[in-house]
Design a protein around this motif. Structure first.
Motif: not given
Length: 337
Positions: A82, A84, A87, A150, A152, A170-171, A178
């Motif tokens: 993904f 960043h 994400t 997560a 995207e 983000g994650t 990711g």
């Protein structure tokens, strides 16, 4: 089907050792608890912990977030591929076999468990990856499982969260690749909370009925120091949470708090009311972001109480609200008293 989804689907079920030598240390446990405004002495006093039935000082429910520190990483990751800046962290869940306590040393194995696509409400395809990390102690016994989603998006993450219902940072805690809204108070919100808190008294079997609510945990007004403190305690050093020029260049009016910071406040409320060691599952979904100047308040309500032998299984709904209104996260938990 996109190339990203096809690659993710080929990864489903492949486990990678991502965490090794994850030591639950007394100082880090206390630091993490204070970072989410929880000054319960159970997180620093072995005598209090023993009196509540723990074999050692326990860690907060979301403490496994700290396994992302580089010293615990094997160098292996689950690479989602993904971008960043596109994400999001959509959902986070934990399943507990027993409490995590000081002295534990854990390993973690991570895998993608599902991957799929959906159309966003504003157009564009969103790709989802469900990621699971299973943590085991030195005896090889499973202690807990962390599960995160997560996302995207088709374009750069926007502040409004209209498409994503996610925290925009983000994650989550699983090892994968990711403008200013008020003057800062003299002390941060977590400083004040830890100065004013008292030890909670969890409910017992027979105390609860459907519709009962926990005492609210209130934290705020927040300022940037609260986000920085959580970054240092948790290992979430995404600069969007503390670097104002970076946050603004990413399309945000200001820095904003980590989604897992807000989740930690919710976990604080659940643990205080029902007892940290009784929690079997904790699941949150990120709805909106927390900004400097916000005040957080928790709402935790029993939705089912079932007698099981000499104990009870309790289901609760939970949310954290901004200034008594807009939900920042929603979720649920399962507890066995």
């Amino acid at each position: 089907m996109s190339g990203t989804l096809e690659r993710l689907e080929s990864m489903v079920g492949e486990r990678v050792r991502t965490v090794e030598g994850f030591a639950v240390e007394a100082g880090k446990v206390e630091e993490f608890a204070r970072a989410v405004g929880d000054d319960d002495p159970v997180y620093r006093d072995p005598d209090v912990a023993a009196a509540r039935g723990f074999e050692a000082v326990p860690a907060p429910l979301t403490f496994v977030r700290t396994s992302v520190f580089p010293r615990y990483r094997t160098g292996e990751t689950v690479d989602l591929g993904f971008r960043h800046e596109h994400t999001l962290h959509g959902e986070q869940a934990f399943e507990y076999d027993r409490p995590l306590v000081v002295g534990d040393t854990l390993t973690g194995e991570t895998a993608v468990t599902d991957a799929y696509e959906r159309e966003g409400r504003r157009g564009g395809t969103m790709t989802f990856a469900d990621v699971e990390t299973e943590y085991r102690d030195e005896a090889g016994e499973r202690v807990l499982v962390s599960r995160s989603t997560a996302i995207e998006t088709a374009g750069t993450v926007e502040t409004g969260n209209g498409d994503d219902d996610a925290d925009g940072s983000g994650t989550g805690p699983d090892p994968v690749d990711g403008g200013d809204r008020g003057e800062a108070p003299e002390r941060s919100a977590t400083d004040r909370a830890t100065a004013e808190a008292t030890a909670p008294t969890p409910v017992e079997v027979g105390d609860l009925a459907v519709g009962d609510r926990a005492p609210s945990v209130t934290l705020g007004p927040l300022d940037r120091r609260d986000f920085v403190r959580y970054a240092g305690a948790s290992g979430d050093f995404n600069p969007i949470h503390y670097d104002e020029p970076y946050a603004r260049a990413s399309g945000n009016p200001a820095v904003f708090g980590q989604g897992m910071f807000t989740a930690g406040v919710a976990a604080h409320a659940v643990g205080d009311w029902l007892g940290l060691g009784a929690v079997r599952a904790f699941d949150v979904r990120f709805r909106s972001r927390v900004w400097p100047g916000d005040t957080l308040g928790t709402v935790v309500e029993a939705t089912d109480v079932e007698r099981v032998g000499a104990g009870e299984r309790v289901a609760v709904d939970l949310r954290v609200e901004r200034d008594g209104g807009e939900p920042l996260i929603t979720g649920d938990a399962e507890v066995v008293l």
